[in-house]
Design a protein around this motif. Sequence first.
Motif: not given
Length: 230
Positions: A109-132
Amino acid sequence: MSASSTPSSGDKQPSQATDPLAWRRHLPALASAAAGINEACDAWDAVSDSLCDADGWPLNDKVYGDGKVKRDAEAWKHAEVFLDHGPEVLAGVRAAAGPDYVEGPISDDLRRIRGIDNILIRAEELRHEWDGVMALMDGSQPSVLHLYQERAEEHRNTEGWHYSHELGSKGPALVRVGEYLAHRADTERPAQTERARVALTRSTHNTPAVSPASPQVPPASQPPAPGRSR
């Protein structure tokens, strides 16, 4: 309760900061969000084939498009839960997992979650863009605002579908890892406390007793010198 007596958010920070497992309070929200994303995916997969011909082309573009819009909106709603709670859980997991990355029941499971931090960052950028975008629309006529808001939300949800899908895939693994590490910490904590108690007891028993100090005896007074006779 008066404002002066109301506890501020800062009053709660010290107790949370001293709890290394404070992140686990987010696990139920993440579990529910991951299930919600996968339910939206499954609901769409159950009908999408019936909306297409033998070659995979939609029989009705509007019906097919409306179905994807509904799926994307439902999935993004749950993806935002990951944005609110996921980073703290991920940080807690990484701090608690050590040799677990190499071997053990959660290594896969630890191997499965590799890269999830980048997904969260990109998704947060999208949310911030929409808020703008929504901030720029502030002050528009209600009818115009509703129209543009609906279009902006649809665009955000469509752009966010990839992130939502990835969180639905990796999210359950993050929850499983978090639950395992939290349970292990709860199990080890009483054992550590007991070992400390036994060590303290042993140390106390092995310390040689110190005899009480003897009271100091004042020196005997010298007899007065005999007086000289006249």
